[in-house]
Scaffold this active site. Structure first.
Site, short mmCIF file in Angstrom:
data_model
loop_
_atom_site.label_atom_id
_atom_site.label_comp_id
_atom_site.label_asym_id
_atom_site.label_seq_id
_atom_site.Cartn_x
_atom_site.Cartn_y
_atom_site.Cartn_z
N ARG A 208 45.59 38.00 41.71
CA ARG A 208 45.69 39.47 41.80
C ARG A 208 46.13 39.87 43.20
NH1 ARG A 208 42.55 41.79 37.19
NH2 ARG A 208 42.70 40.05 35.74
N GLU A 210 45.90 42.42 44.73
CA GLU A 210 45.26 43.71 44.98
C GLU A 210 44.93 43.81 46.45
OE1 GLU A 210 41.76 44.70 42.35
OE2 GLU A 210 42.34 42.79 41.48
N ARG A 216 33.65 42.02 46.53
CA ARG A 216 33.74 41.44 45.19
C ARG A 216 35.16 41.16 44.70
NH1 ARG A 216 32.10 46.86 41.89
NH2 ARG A 216 30.34 47.41 43.15
N HIS A 217 36.13 41.23 45.61
CA HIS A 217 37.51 40.97 45.19
C HIS A 217 38.10 39.75 45.88
CE1 HIS A 217 37.34 45.15 43.72
NE2 HIS A 217 38.19 44.68 42.83
N GLU A 356 30.63 45.36 37.68
CA GLU A 356 31.29 44.82 36.49
C GLU A 356 31.51 43.31 36.64
OE1 GLU A 356 35.43 46.22 36.04
OE2 GLU A 356 35.80 44.18 35.37
N SER A 359 35.31 42.39 31.39
CA SER A 359 36.00 43.45 30.64
C SER A 359 36.48 42.84 29.34
CB SER A 359 37.30 43.88 31.29
OG SER A 359 37.15 44.61 32.37
N ARG A 407 32.48 36.24 40.16
CA ARG A 407 31.69 37.48 40.05
C ARG A 407 30.36 37.19 39.35
NH1 ARG A 407 34.11 42.81 39.44
NH2 ARG A 407 35.84 42.49 40.84
P1 AMO Z 1 39.93 42.47 34.23
O1 AMO Z 1 41.13 42.71 35.05
O2 AMO Z 1 38.91 43.56 34.20
O3 AMO Z 1 40.30 42.19 32.72
O4 AMO Z 1 39.24 41.14 34.72
C1 AMO Z 1 38.16 40.57 34.02
C2 AMO Z 1 37.10 40.07 34.99
O5 AMO Z 1 37.68 39.15 35.92
C3 AMO Z 1 37.07 39.30 37.19
N1 AMO Z 1 38.06 39.75 38.17
C4 AMO Z 1 38.01 39.46 39.49
N2 AMO Z 1 37.15 38.74 40.22
C5 AMO Z 1 37.38 38.64 41.54
N3 AMO Z 1 38.42 39.21 42.17
C6 AMO Z 1 39.33 39.95 41.48
N4 AMO Z 1 40.35 40.50 42.12
C7 AMO Z 1 39.14 40.09 40.08
N5 AMO Z 1 39.83 40.72 39.10
C8 AMO Z 1 39.15 40.49 37.96
C9 AMO Z 1 35.98 40.36 37.03
C10 AMO Z 1 36.48 41.16 35.85
O6 AMO Z 1 35.43 41.80 35.16
N6 AMO Z 1 42.64 40.62 30.46
C11 AMO Z 1 41.47 41.38 30.80
C12 AMO Z 1 40.26 40.86 30.07
C13 AMO Z 1 40.28 41.03 28.59
O7 AMO Z 1 40.50 42.17 28.12
O8 AMO Z 1 40.04 40.04 27.88
C14 AMO Z 1 41.28 41.32 32.30
O9 AMO Z 1 41.83 40.52 33.01
O10 AMO Z 1 34.76 39.71 36.73
#
Ligand code: AMO
Length: 440
Positions: A208, A210, A216-217, A356, A359, A407
């Site tokens: 990501r 981001e 938490r990222h 969270e 998802s 997470r």
């Molecule tokens: P989403 O983007 O919410 O959903 O990601 C799902 C879970 O992945 C973890 N996560 C992360 N952990 C750490 N750093 C990050 N940058 C990060 N981004 C995500 C979190 C988050 O809840 N495809 C959908 C899922 C689905 O619908 O099946 C998805 O990727 O714990």
């Protein structure tokens, strides 16, 4: 003589054994020295009484690789309940440079940045080892539970040619004369795999781009991916997720007692049923409990997430809470709109302790609806040709979830930063733990 593990010594009282490992620490007390030797089974005490041997070992640095041959003696006050006496010690590979961080203290007394700067070595600290032992256990039980439930594990690609989630959070890489992308999730592939095995799971890296510098990222995370066919709606997905978390929690609390004790933590309570509230109700609960009015917002704020977790704990005696039926404008293109209220989707988040961790939801399984949804989100259906083809050739109602391994570990173990639950974290400042400033 064949090497045995320190953990096997308790069944060898009175026998001469050979063990090998890292010199963890050496303490001298008058004419006696106590050497602690670490291997994958634990830490054993070796008692040295020979003045010549003590003199020799005193000059050896912690971390050196030693082979110890000696007699096992009962020692009820030690970690393994036995110790080694009368040892012969061979220095297999000495450490020549002293390490600046003391790994023998109960905690590494250094800032997280320093801990990460020296990651390959600080990972050896007993508390850090305990975190990653438990993390490996979480993965093992995830696999075990879902395999029992008829799911097949798959391995999706990480180098892809089109975005899997939409949005701009993508890393691009040079791929010979073309540009490729690093996958944001296995989303499209897990849905494709429903057409193959009906029930699938995966443990996949996701990337990501981001620009979120939070606790938490990460830019490289690991996701538990799951997808299953023939569901009624997203409640079936929440059910299997809840069962999975309960199974993992029970197994970790049963089989990782020593690690949990060392870390001094209690796992989030997961025995009772996880409450399920809608997004709308969640904002109302937040308002009623705090007076903060975010009822017109389109997403949950970190403070709202935290408060909802407190609510779940107080009202339902559980550290997890589902929030479902998010606004369609805020959910991914593949999320299925709710039949009664098409402004919301059959989508959910699972929150634990403060944020969270998952998802997921029900997906659209009609070709035309999906094409419309892609367009609505400003995406080009031509970029999703392979994915779209599955909907022309037989897709049942289906859904799934993505759960971040780091997470989940962070929240289960009550860690204050996701980097503590990541072996070699990448973020805005680091690549695989190494500071970007050091790389330049
Ligand atoms: P989403 O983007 O919410 O959903 O990601 C799902 C879970 O992945 C973890 N996560 C992360 N952990 C750490 N750093 C990050 N940058 C990060 N981004 C995500 C979190 C988050 O809840 N495809 C959908 C899922 C689905 O619908 O099946 C998805 O990727 O714990």
């Amino acid at each position: 003589m064949k090497r045995i593990l320190t953990s096997e010594c308790s069944s060898k009282v009175g026998e001469v054994v050979q063990i090998s490992g890292w010199l963890f620490n050496l303490r001298t007390l008058g004419k006696i020295a106590f050497l602690l030797l670490r291997d994958r089974g634990g830490i054993i005490q070796v008692v040295l009484e020979d003045p010549e041997l003590i003199k020799q070992i005193k000059s050896v640095q912690n971390g050196s690789i030693l082979e110890v041959t000696g007699k096992v003696k009962s020692a009820p006050n030690t970690q393994l309940k036995v110790e080694i006496e009368n040892p012969q010690i061979k220095i297999e590979n000495p450490v020549l440079e002293p390490f600046t961080i003391d790994l023998t203290k109960s905690d590494i007394n250094a800032e997280l940045d320093v801990v990460l700067d020296y990651r390959p070595i600080t990972l050896r600290h007993p508390k850090s080892r305990a975190i990653f032992k438990i993390q490996a256990g979480i993965v093992q039980y995830y696999r075990e539970f879902l395999t029992q439930k008829g799911f097949t594990e798959f391995f999706g690609p990480n180098i892809i040619s089109a975005s899997s989630e939409g949005g701009a959070e993508l890393f691009t890489v040079n791929y010979f004369d073309n540009k490729a992308m690093l996958s944001q999730s296995a989303q499209l592939y897990k849905q494709m795999m429903v057409g193959v095995h009906e029930r699938v799971f995966a443990l996949m890296k996701c990337f990501r781009a981001e620009k979120s510098a939070t606790r938490r990222h990460l830019t490289e995370a690991t996701q538990f991916e799951l997808e299953m066919g023939f569901i009624t709606d997203h409640n079936d997905i929440m059910d299997i997720l809840e069962e999975t978390i309960k199974f993992i929690t029970e197994k970790i609390s049963l089989n990782y007692k020593a690690e949990l004790e060392l870390l001094g933590i209690t796992l989030p309570s997961a025995e009772k049923q996880f409450p399920r509230v809608t997004f709308k109700e969640a904002l109302q609960i937040y308002f009623e409990r705090t007076g903060v009015d975010e009822r017109a917002e389109i997403d949950l704020s970190p403070n709202a997430e935290k408060e909802l977790c407190l609510y779940a704990k107080e009202q339902f005696g559980v550290d997890y809470i589902f929030v479902e039926k998010f606004l369609r404008v805020k959910t991914a293109f593949y999320a299925k709109p709710n039949e009664v209220d098409p402004l919301v989707t059959n989508y959910f988040d699972l929150l634990c302790r403060e944020c969270e961790i998952v998802s997921g939801g029900q997906r659209i399984n009609s070709y035309t609806e999906l094409v419309d949804s892609l367009k609505l989100k400003g995406l080009n259906p031509n970029d999703f040709e392979d994915y779209l083809s599955i909907f022309k050739y037989g897709m049942p109602s289906h859904g799934g979830f993505g759960m971040g391994l780091e997470r989940l570990t962070m929240m289960m173990l009550g860690l204050s930063n996701i980097r503590e639950a990541t072996l070699f974290p990448s973020d805005l400042k680091r690549i695989a733990a190494k500071s970007i400033n050091q790389i330049k």
